[in-house]
Write a protein that holds these residues in place. Structure first.
Motif, PDB file in Angstrom:
ATOM      1  N   LEU A   4       0.869  -1.177   0.000  1.00  0.00           N
ATOM      2  CA  LEU A   4       0.000   0.000   0.000  1.00  0.00           C
ATOM      3  C   LEU A   4       0.905   1.227   0.000  1.00  0.00           C
ATOM      4  O   LEU A   4       1.679   1.441   0.935  1.00  0.00           O
ATOM      5  N   LEU A   5       0.816   2.021  -1.063  1.00  0.00           N
ATOM      6  CA  LEU A   5       1.777   3.097  -1.284  1.00  0.00           C
ATOM      7  C   LEU A   5       1.083   4.460  -1.298  1.00  0.00           C
ATOM      8  O   LEU A   5      -0.064   4.588  -1.734  1.00  0.00           O
ATOM      9  N   PHE A   6       1.821   5.457  -0.808  1.00  0.00           N
ATOM     10  CA  PHE A   6       1.442   6.847  -1.042  1.00  0.00           C
ATOM     11  C   PHE A   6       2.152   7.261  -2.329  1.00  0.00           C
ATOM     12  O   PHE A   6       3.312   7.676  -2.323  1.00  0.00           O
ATOM     13  N   SER A   7       1.453   7.094  -3.443  1.00  0.00           N
ATOM     14  CA  SER A   7       2.091   7.287  -4.741  1.00  0.00           C
ATOM     15  C   SER A   7       2.412   8.747  -5.020  1.00  0.00           C
ATOM     16  O   SER A   7       3.456   9.050  -5.594  1.00  0.00           O
ATOM     17  N   ASP A  24      10.657   9.067   3.723  1.00  0.00           N
ATOM     18  CA  ASP A  24      10.312   8.540   5.041  1.00  0.00           C
ATOM     19  C   ASP A  24      10.332   9.627   6.118  1.00  0.00           C
ATOM     20  O   ASP A  24       9.941   9.378   7.254  1.00  0.00           O
ATOM     21  N   LYS A  25      10.804  10.819   5.773  1.00  0.00           N
ATOM     22  CA  LYS A  25      10.850  11.899   6.738  1.00  0.00           C
ATOM     23  C   LYS A  25       9.461  12.506   6.913  1.00  0.00           C
ATOM     24  O   LYS A  25       8.638  12.498   6.007  1.00  0.00           O
ATOM     25  N   ARG A  48       0.163  18.345  14.562  1.00  0.00           N
ATOM     26  CA  ARG A  48       0.856  17.134  14.138  1.00  0.00           C
ATOM     27  C   ARG A  48      -0.191  16.081  13.786  1.00  0.00           C
ATOM     28  O   ARG A  48      -1.069  15.783  14.598  1.00  0.00           O
ATOM     29  N   TYR A  49      -0.079  15.513  12.563  1.00  0.00           N
ATOM     30  CA  TYR A  49      -1.067  14.569  12.060  1.00  0.00           C
ATOM     31  C   TYR A  49      -0.379  13.287  11.589  1.00  0.00           C
ATOM     32  O   TYR A  49       0.811  13.292  11.247  1.00  0.00           O
ATOM     33  N   THR A  50      -1.164  12.230  11.546  1.00  0.00           N
ATOM     34  CA  THR A  50      -0.754  10.980  10.908  1.00  0.00           C
ATOM     35  C   THR A  50      -1.953  10.462  10.123  1.00  0.00           C
ATOM     36  O   THR A  50      -3.008  10.180  10.697  1.00  0.00           O
ATOM     37  N   LEU A  51      -1.776  10.374   8.806  1.00  0.00           N
ATOM     38  CA  LEU A  51      -2.834   9.829   7.957  1.00  0.00           C
ATOM     39  C   LEU A  51      -2.639   8.323   7.857  1.00  0.00           C
ATOM     40  O   LEU A  51      -1.624   7.852   7.340  1.00  0.00           O
ATOM     41  N   ARG A  52      -3.585   7.593   8.369  1.00  0.00           N
ATOM     42  CA  ARG A  52      -3.548   6.128   8.291  1.00  0.00           C
ATOM     43  C   ARG A  52      -4.555   5.682   7.229  1.00  0.00           C
ATOM     44  O   ARG A  52      -5.719   6.108   7.252  1.00  0.00           O
ATOM     45  N   THR A  78      -2.264  -1.804   5.647  1.00  0.00           N
ATOM     46  CA  THR A  78      -2.320  -0.480   6.260  1.00  0.00           C
ATOM     47  C   THR A  78      -0.998   0.241   6.016  1.00  0.00           C
ATOM     48  O   THR A  78       0.049  -0.388   5.834  1.00  0.00           O
ATOM     49  N   ALA A  79      -1.074   1.542   6.006  1.00  0.00           N
ATOM     50  CA  ALA A  79       0.113   2.382   5.863  1.00  0.00           C
ATOM     51  C   ALA A  79      -0.170   3.699   6.573  1.00  0.00           C
ATOM     52  O   ALA A  79      -1.328   4.060   6.806  1.00  0.00           O
ATOM     53  N   ALA A  80       0.907   4.388   6.933  1.00  0.00           N
ATOM     54  CA  ALA A  80       0.765   5.648   7.666  1.00  0.00           C
ATOM     55  C   ALA A  80       1.674   6.700   7.054  1.00  0.00           C
ATOM     56  O   ALA A  80       2.768   6.386   6.568  1.00  0.00           O
ATOM     57  N   TYR A  81       1.206   7.928   7.065  1.00  0.00           N
ATOM     58  CA  TYR A  81       1.994   9.052   6.543  1.00  0.00           C
ATOM     59  C   TYR A  81       1.919  10.187   7.561  1.00  0.00           C
ATOM     60  O   TYR A  81       0.883  10.833   7.710  1.00  0.00           O
ATOM     61  N   PRO A  82       3.016  10.440   8.292  1.00  0.00           N
ATOM     62  CA  PRO A  82       2.996  11.541   9.264  1.00  0.00           C
ATOM     63  C   PRO A  82       3.328  12.872   8.596  1.00  0.00           C
ATOM     64  O   PRO A  82       4.145  12.932   7.679  1.00  0.00           O
TER      65      PRO A  82
END
Length: 982
Positions: A635-638, A651-652, A710-714, A728-732
Motif C-alpha cells: 500500500l503506497l502513497f504514490s 520517510d521523513k 501534528r497529524y498521521t494519515l492512516r 495499512t500504511a501511515a503518513y505523518p
C-alpha cells in the motif's frame, strides 16, 4: 478506478468444434497511460509497474498512472531502460545523451565525473560487480562515476564496437547484439561475445540476421534469427566461436517461427511475438495462439511481461498495454454454426456439458474436445430446461417430459405431468435423484408420482441441504423447509419449518444452501442475504450488496459448491463468494474482466470447472491455480500534493507552513488482480474525527483547511476478493503554526506581557507612591507653611504685640505716677504700623492670585520705592518690560521679597546711602531671575558684623532654599546680587 476497455481474444487451440475466448483488459490514454505506443515493462521491488512508451514513462500503482515526459525532466520521451538502484530509487535511461534518476517520484539528472553520456539502450549488472552500458556508441563500463569505454586497442573490435542494442550474460560471458536495423560490421546484424575475464571479443561469422536475445530458465541463450529461433551452442562458445542450433523439445515448435521478441515466464513457458500474433509454448509442448483474427487488438507486441502476481501483460505499439484478465475464464459464443444454446446442464461428478437449442430441437453433448449432437423426434416444445441425471427430463411451460436418448444421435420426449401453472422456476435433483421443481407450489417427481405442496406465492428456485431437506422462498418473503417422508402409498412432502415473519423484507428471487447450513437468498433489489441457523432455528443474518463487491444488487440465480463457494448470477455479471477470515470474500468474475453481460445460470462440473449460461453463449470458469503466490502487495502513497506542488514521498515527516494546509494524497495498491475490488478507507490522527472513513473505491484523499498541528494519515486497503489480508500504511506530517502561534513567539509574547504587567504594576505602585509622596509633600508643605506662618506671626507680630503690651503697661504705671507717656504712645503707634505692614506681607505671600513673577516684581518695586522714599533715599528700580507671567510659589515670592527687604533695611540702617539702584533681569534660555541692588553708601565690612547677627545669614539661607546664590560686592558702596532659577 480507471475504466478499462475489454477486448475478447479468441484463444485458438487445434479444435474441431468451437472457439474459446479469453478475456483481456486494455489500458490506454483514456485510462491515464501516457501514450498508446508502448515498448516494455519493468516492475520494482514494491510491485509498481513501469511502462516505457514512445511518449514518456508511465508508472502504474494499481489505482492510477503517474506519467513522466520531457515536461517533467526527461531528456527524451523514449525511455530505453530502467534499473532499480535502491529503495524507491531508479536509474531512468532515456534515448539521449543523458541519464536520470527517479527518487521518491521526482526526476533528477545524474552528473558523471566527465559529463559524458553515451546513448544507452540497456544497462546490465554483470557478475564482476560492474554496470555495463549497452549503447549506440559502444560498450561502456560504469566505474568511478564515469562511463569507461570497453574493447579498445583491437582494430577489429573498434570497428564492431558500436550500435549495440541488447546484451545478456551467461557463464562470465557477455552476449552482445548489434541493432539489426542500423547495420554493423562485419555484416547487417552481428552477434558478439565479450569475455569478462579475458576481455576478448568473439564476432559471429555467419550471415544470419539476429533480432533479440533471451536467457532461458536452463541458462541457455536463445536468439531470434531470420531463419527462426535458435539456441547458442555453449560448447562452441567455449572454443571461441558462435554457433547456433535448432531448439530441442519442448520448444521445437519455435524453430521455424520468425519472432521479433520472446520471453520466458516463471513456469518456463516461452512466449513469442510474431507478425501473426503471440504464440505460447509451454513445457508440455502445448501451443496457444493469440492473434488479430481471434480478437487480440491490432498492432505489434514489442514486450511481454509476467508480473509478481503471474498476470501476463502485452506491450502493443498501437493499442496501449493489454493484460490477460483471467486465464481461468473462457467465453464461448456458440458451440457450432446455427446452434444457439438456450439452456445447459452438468453436474459436479461429470466432465460432460449438455447444451439445448429449443428452436432447432437439438441437444449437444460436449466432453473435452469431443462433441455429439442429438436431434429431437416428433413434435417438441420450443423452449425449456433440461436435467440430465440418473433419469433425464425436460421442463417446458407447464409440462414435464421424460428425455430419452436413442441410437443414431436422436432423442425423444414422453409426457410425465401437466401442471396448472407454468413450470418456469429453476429445478434441481435432490440427493436421491428426485426432480424438484418450484412454481406457486412445491413439486417433487418421485417414483412416477408428482408430490405437491402449495406455497404462499411464486417461488423461483429450490435448494437442497446435506440432510436432503428442501428449502424454498417465495417472492412474498416466506421461507419454508420441506422433508420427504415415506408412507404406505409411496412418499409425501411435509413442512419442517416455516419462517414467515422473522425475515427482513428482501424481495427474494433465488436460494442456495451451503455445507455449513447457511441459507443464501438472492433478491430483486437488495443484494444477497446469508441466514445463519442452528439446526432449523434462525440465529442471525448478514447482508451483502454492491457496496461489498457484488456486481449488482439483483441476484437471479444461486449455486453453492461442496467447498461452500457460492456463485451469484446477476443481469450484469457473475460473483463468487467464499468464506474468508470469519467473513466473506466477493470476487466479481465478470466485471473485473470488463465483461458486462447477463448470467442466467451456473452449474458445477468435475475438477472444479463451472459452466455458465450467458447472453449470446456460455462461459467456462476453470478451477483456480493450485500454486500459491507468496507475493504480498504494498500500500503506497504514490503522490502527495500540497496545493499544486508535488511533495517527495520520503520517510521523513512532512512539514508544511500554515498557509499550505490543503493536502491531496494519491494511494495505490500494487495488486493488478481485480483492481476494482479494492476498497480504501482512512483515519486522520490528530483531527477531531476518530472514526475510519467508509470504505470506497476512491484512492484519492483530499484534506483541506487543516489546523496547525501534528497529524498521521492512516490508510487501509481491503480486498473484497479475499486474495490478500488488509493492508495499512501511515503518513505523518506537520502543519506548522504561523509565526504568531509558535512556541518561541508565545514565549516571547508571554515574557513581554509579563514584563509589561510588571512595568504596569511598578508604574502603578510608583504612581501610587508618587501620589502618596506628593500628598505627603503637600501635607508637609502645608505643615511647613503653617509653621512658617506661625513663626512669622510669632516673630513679626508677637514681638510687636509684646512691645505694645510692654508700652501699654508702662503707660499705666506712668499714669499712676503722673508721669508723661507720650513717647510710649508714639511707640505703640509705630509698632502698630509695622505689624500692619507685616500682616500685609504675610497675606500677600499667601494669596494665590499673586503667584506670578510679574506680581512679585511689581510688589517688590512698590515696596522698595515706598520704603526708601520714607527713609529719604533716592531709588531707581528697573524691571523687564516683558517679564513673563510664569508661576512662582508663595515660598519663592516670600523668600525673594524678604531677602530684598532685608537688604534695603540694612542699606537704610547702616549704609548712609543717598541713592539706591535696583535692577531686575531675567536671563534666557536658563530662565534665571537676577536682582542687583546697588547703593552709594559707606560700604560693608563683613569683619565688623556683630556676633549673633542673623540678617545676612537669613538672606543666604532664603536664597539657598530656592536653589539660587547671593553675592555681596564692596566697590564704591555695596552691591548685592541675588540669582534665583525660575
Amino acid at each position: 478506478m480507471w475504466q478499462k476497455l475489454t477486448f475478447v481474444c479468441l484463444f485458438f487451440i487445434v479444435h474441431s468444434c468451437y472457439a474459446q475466448q479469453y478475456l483481456f483488459e486494455r489500458y490506454t490514454p483514456k485510462d491515464g497511460l501516457v501514450n498508446n505506443r508502448t515498448r516494455f515493462f519493468f516492475q520494482d521491488s514494491r510491485g509498481r509497474l513501469y511502462i516505457s512508451t514512445f511518449g514518456g514513462l508511465s508508472v502504474y500503482d494499481g489505482s492510477r498512472f503517474i506519467n513522466y515526459t520531457t515536461e517533467n525532466g526527461l531528456a527524451a520521451s523514449l525511455v530505453n531502460d530502467i534499473v532499480e538502484m535502491g529503495e524507491d530509487s531508479f536509474w531512468i535511461v532515456p534515448n539521449a545523451n543523458a541519464l536520470h534518476c527517479l527518487v521518491h517520484g521526482t526526476i533528477r539528472n545524474i552528473t558523471t565525473a566527465d559529463n559524458f553520456y553515451p546513448v544507452i539502450n540497456q544497462i546490465l549488472r554483470c557478475s564482476d560487480g560492474y554496470l555495463y552500458a549497452i549503447s549506440d556508441d559502444g560498450l561502456f563500463r560504469y566505474e568511478n562515476n564515469r562511463f569507461a569505454r570497453v574493447l579498445t586497442g583491437d582494430s577489429t573490435a573498434i570497428k564492431a564496437d558500436h550500435n549495440f542494442l541488447q546484451a545478456v550474460q551467461v557463464d562470465r560471458k557477455l552476449i552482445l547484439l548489434n541493432d539489426p536495423y542500423l547495420g554493423a560490421f562485419p555484416h547487417n546484424a552481428a552477434l558478439l561475445v565479450y569475455d569478462l575475464d579475458t576481455h576478448k571479443l568473439i564476432i559471429s561469422a555467419n550471415d544470419q540476421r539476429f533480432y533479440y536475445l533471451v536467457k532461458s530458465p536452463a541458462n541457455d541463450i536463445l536468439v531470434t534469427t531470420s531463419e527462426g529461433v535458435r539456441v547458442i551452442d555453449k560448447e562452441a562458445l567455449k572454443e571461441g566461436s558462435i554457433v547456433t542450433a535448432r531448439l530441442p523439445p519442448p520448444y521445437q515448435a519455435a524453430n521455424d517461427l520468425h519472432a521479433g521478441y520472446f520471453y520466458f515466464d516463471r513456469s518456463a513457458a516461452l512466449w513469442l511475438s510474431t507478425e501473426d500474433g503471440i504464440i505460447k509454448l509451454d513445457t508440455s509442448g502445448e501451443k496457444e495462439v493469440f492473434n488479430v483474427s481471434t480478437g487480440l487488438p491490432p498492432g505489434y507486441t514489442s514486450g511481454i511481461f509476467q508480473d509478481k502476481e503471474n498476470n501476463v501483460w502485452f506491450a502493443n505499439d498501437r493499442n496501449g498495454i493489454i493484460k490477460i484478465a483471467s486465464r481461468q475464464v473462457l467465453h464461448y459464443t456458440q458451440p457450432k454454426p446455427d446452434f444457439t444454446a438456450n439452456d445447459l446442464y452438468t453436474d459436479a461428478g461429470s466432465d460432460s456439458l449438455w447444451l439445448y437449442d429449443g428452436a432447432r430441437h437439438e441437444i449437444l453433448l460436449v466432453k473435452g474436445e469431443r462433441q455429439q449432437l442429438f436431434h429431437g423426434l416428433g413434435p417438441l416444445p420450443g423452449k425449456g430446461h433440461i436435467f440430465i441425471g440418473k433419469r433425464s427430463y425436460l421442463v417446458s411451460d407447464n409440462h414435464l417430459f421424460a428425455l430419452h436418448f436413442l441410437p443414431g444421435g436422436l432423442f425423444s420426449l414422453s409426457l410425465l405431468h401437466t401442471d396448472t401453472a407454468s413450470l418456469e422456476g429453476y429445478g434441481c435433483f435432490d440427493h436421491r435423484g428426485n426432480l424438484v421443481i418450484v412454481t406457486n407450489r412445491m413439486l417433487l417427481w418421485s417414483g412416477g408420482r408428482m408430490l405437491q405442496y402449495p406455497l404462499r406465492a411464486m417461488s423461483d428456485q429450490a435448494g437442497i441441504d446435506k440432510q436432503n431437506r428442501i428449502w424454498t422462498i417465495t417472492r412474498s418473503n416466506a421461507l419454508t423447509v420441506f422433508g420427504l417422508f415415506p408412507t404406505d402409498t409411496g412418499a409425501t412432502l411435509r413442512v419442517l419449518a416455516d419462517y414467515l415473519k422473522v425475515l427482513p423484507v428482501m424481495s427474494p428471487r433465488c436460494i442456495a444452501i451451503d455445507n455449513e447450513g447457511r441459507v443464501w437468498v438472492g433478491t430483486r433489489d437488495h443484494g444477497l442475504y446469508c441466514l445463519f441457523f442452528d439446526g432449523l432455528r434462525l440465529l442471525s443474518y448478514k447482508h451483502l450488496t454492491a457496496s461489498n463487491g457484488l456486481s449488482e444488487n439483483f441476484v437471479n440465480y444461486l449455486q453453492c459448491d461442496p467447498d461452500n463457494t457460492v456463485w451469484a448470477c446477476t443481469p450484469g455479471g457473475l460473483d463468487r463468494i467464499r468464506p474468508r477470515n470469519g467473513g466473506f470474500a466477493i470476487d466479481d468474475i465478470t466485471h473485473t474482466n470488463d465483461d458486462y453481460q447477463s448470467i442466467y445460470r451456473i452449474l458445477p462440473a468435475a475438477k472444479g470447472v463451472h459452466w455458465a449460461l450467458v447472453k449470446g453463449g456460455y462461459m467456462k470458469i476453470g478451477s483456480p491455480p493450485v500454486e500459491k503466490n507468496s507475493y504480498q502487495p504494498h500500500l503506497l502513497f504514490s503522490q502527495v500534493l500540497s496545493g499544486n506542488d508535488l511533495v517527495e514521498t520520503t520517510d521523513k515527516t512532512l512539514r508544511l507552513p500554515y498557509d499550505h494546509n490543503a493536502i491531496a494524497f494519491s494511494i495505490g495498491v500494487t495488486s493488478f488482480i481485480n483492481e476494482t475490488e479494492t476498497r480504501y478507507s482512512y483515519l486522520l490522527e490528530g483531527s477531531n474525527n476518530l472514526n475510519w472513513s467508509t470504505p470506497s473505491d476512491r484512492s484519492a484523499i483530499n484534506l483541506v483547511n487543516l489546523a496547525p498541528g501534528r497529524y498521521t494519515l492512516r490508510v487501509k486497503a481491503q480486498f473484497l476478493t479475499g486474495d490478500y489480508p488488509d493492508l495499512t500504511a501511515a503518513y505523518p506530517f506537520v502543519i506548522l503554526p504561523p509565526w504568531w502561534q509558535t512556541w518561541w513567539f508565545r514565549t516571547a509574547a508571554a515574557t513581554a506581557l509579563a514584563a509589561i504587567l510588571l512595568l504596569l504594576i511598578r508604574f502603578y505602585i510608583r504612581r501610587k507612591l508618587l501620589v502618596q509622596r506628593i500628598a505627603l509633600e503637600n501635607k508637609q508643605a502645608i505643615e511647613k507653611e503653617r509653621t512658617r506662618i506661625a513663626t512669622d506671626m510669632h516673630d513679626d507680630l508677637g514681638a510687636g504685640l509684646s512691645r505694645i503690651k510692654f508700652l501699654s503697661e508702662t503707660i499705666g504705671i506712668k499714669k499712676q505716677q503722673h508721669l508723661p507717656f507720650e513717647e510710649e504712645i508714639s511707640g505703640i503707634r509705630r509698632y502698630s504700623h509695622e505689624m500692619i505692614d507685616k500682616m500685609g506681607e504675610i497675606v500677600w505671600a499667601l494669596n494665590e492670585r499673586n503667584d506670578s513673577l510679574s506680581d512679585l516684581l511689581s510688589y517688590t518695586r512698590s515696596y522698595a520705592a515706598e520704603y526708601l522714599l520714607q527713609a529719604g533715599i533716592r531709588c531707581q528700580v528697573d524691571i523687564p518690560a516683558d517679564s513673563p507671567s510664569c508661576f512662582v510659589s508663595g515660598e519663592f515670592r516670600r523668600n525673594v521679597y524678604l531677602t530684598i527687604k532685608e537688604a534695603l533695611h540694612n542699606i537704610v540702617k547702616h549704609a548712609q546711602a543717598e541713592q539706591v539702584s535696583i535692577r531686575m533681569t531675567i536671563t534666557h534660555p536658563d530662565r534665571t531671575l537676577i536682582i542687583t541692588i546697588t547703593d552709594d553708601g559707606i560700604g560693608f565690612d563683613p569683619n565688623t558684623i556683630r556676633p549673633f547677627c542673623n540678617g545676612l545669614s537669613n538672606m543666604q539661607r532664603r536664597i539657598g532654599d530656592l536653589g539660587g546664590s547671593l553675592r555681596i560686592l564692596r566697590e564704591q558702596g555695596t552691591t548685592i546680587e541675588l540669582s534665583v532659577p525660575l
